[in-house]
Design an enzyme around this catalytic site. Structure first.
Site, short mmCIF file in Angstrom:
data_model
loop_
_atom_site.label_atom_id
_atom_site.label_comp_id
_atom_site.label_asym_id
_atom_site.label_seq_id
_atom_site.Cartn_x
_atom_site.Cartn_y
_atom_site.Cartn_z
N GLU A 276 -11.23 -1.55 -3.81
CA GLU A 276 -10.58 -0.89 -2.67
C GLU A 276 -9.45 0.01 -3.14
OE1 GLU A 276 -9.25 -4.14 -0.22
OE2 GLU A 276 -7.50 -4.55 -1.47
N ASP B 240 0.82 -1.22 0.00
CA ASP B 240 0.00 0.00 0.00
C ASP B 240 0.86 1.27 0.00
OD1 ASP B 240 -1.92 -2.00 0.44
OD2 ASP B 240 -1.94 -1.63 2.60
N HIS C 217 -3.13 -1.67 -5.15
CA HIS C 217 -3.09 -0.63 -4.11
C HIS C 217 -2.04 0.43 -4.43
CE1 HIS C 217 -4.69 0.48 -0.06
NE2 HIS C 217 -3.85 1.45 -0.37
#
Length: 343
Positions: free
Chosen positions: A215, A29, A280
């Site tokens: 996401e 991330d 991500h």
């Protein structure tokens, strides 16, 4: 003549500077912000918030790093410290992150820290609290951006709290200030395409039931268009990939009808290059402000899941004549890439 020769040598040296992926041995991330000559970089550690400061991201391995915040032993934001982002807003520093209380994954929420020091590696980080709309539902991967004088929060969340919830969506809401949501959330993306619904194509920590995922939303602007780039399918799969939402810059961003989803992923694994689970992401500008770069994590081998083997990588993106981003394919490890263009 000497001065001209000097600048030619400097130019040749800059052109010769190259780096290779990954930027670090591990780090999921990844997020980077360029501010007044420095990049400020963060990634998920799971246990605290660590910040790196460097003149250039390719030299991240030797950059100054510091744990800027450690969670309390117990409480709503004491465990699973995920997906941190640092932003500079209204003359202060803010870090947005995901956390929970350690008792249930259903309790994951977004939180905000503030620091008024000029250097975010100094000063005191103060907890501003939970960042939530009125629904106060499960939420992860929060990011903020400003467009035409208004600020917005984007994140991944559930429609409702449930221990058997099987769908993560992308939501958006308006911000009153960096730590307060001022509108109801609106749904701008839910996993509908097959490539957004992979959950069982690896044995690496897959859940016992289907889970469909959108996401890690990130904002990107170019010309007359704005974009939300998000991660789709389970992070534990090899087919974790990036999807794209597009809206006209003049549109009402809180109107779900303003957003058009691309039918295919814009960035995904490469079996040939041995890059798996690409997702991500975030974006950063080159020091001269002319280049757009993709920062993302990936695995080096198949079936490594979404654990500590994910590593941060960077590569430049381009734009086509229609003003759409072109991500290309993941660059293999060890392939020399030129540094982001300097001033």
């Amino acid at each position: 003549m000497k001065k001209l020769l000097f600048f030619c040598l400097i130019s040749l040296y800059a052109q010769a500077q190259t780096f290779t992926n990954p930027l670090l041995p591990s780090g999921a991330d990844p997020w980077a912000l360029y501010h007044k000559g420095y990049y400020y970089y963060m990634h998920t550690t799971g246990r605290s918030l660590k910040l790196w400061k460097t003149k250039t991201l390719p030299e991240l391995k030797t950059a100054e790093g510091k744990v800027i915040w450690t969670p309390p032993a117990t409480g709503p934001y004491s465990k699973d410290i995920w997906a941190p982002e640092i932003h500079f807003l209204d003359g202060k520093w803010y870090v947005y992150f995901t956390a929970n209380d350690g008792t249930s994954g259903d309790n994951r929420r977004l939180y905000v820290l503030e620091n008024s020091a000029s250097d975010p590696l100094q000063g005191e980080w103060v907890m501003k609290g939970k960042l939530s709309d009125a629904s106060d539902q499960w939420a992860i991967d929060g990011s903020v951006f400003e467009h035409k004088g208004k600020r917005y929060l984007i994140w991944s969340g559930w429609d409702h709290v449930s221990k058997t919830d099987e769908v993560q969506n992308i939501y958006m809401a308006a911000l009153e200030n960096p730590w307060t949501v001022s509108s109801e959330r609106v749904l701008i993306s839910t996993p509908t395409f097959d490539w957004e619904r992979y959950w069982d194509n690896t044995t690496a920590g897959k859940p016992g039931r289907p889970v469909y995922v959108n996401e890690g939303p990130q904002f990107l602007r170019h010309g007359s268009k704005i974009f939300i780039v998000y991660s789709a399918s389970g992070c534990w799969t090899n087919t974790y990939a990036l999807g794209l939402l597009t809206a006209p810059s003049e549109a009402d961003l809180l109107d779900p009808k303003s957003w058009k989803k691309s039918e295919k992923p814009v960035f995904q694994q490469s079996l040939e290059k041995h890059v798996y689970g690409t997702g991500h992401n975030s974006f950063f500008k080159s020091p001269n402000g002319k280049e757009d770069w993709l920062l993302y994590h990936a695995n080096s081998d198949s079936d490594q899941g979404c654990g500590g083997k994910r590593s941060p990588r960077a590569q430049k993106i381009t734009w086509n004549r229609a003003g759409m981003p072109v991500f290309g394919e993941p660059v293999a490890e060890g392939v020399p890439l030129p540094y982001p263009a300097g001033k």
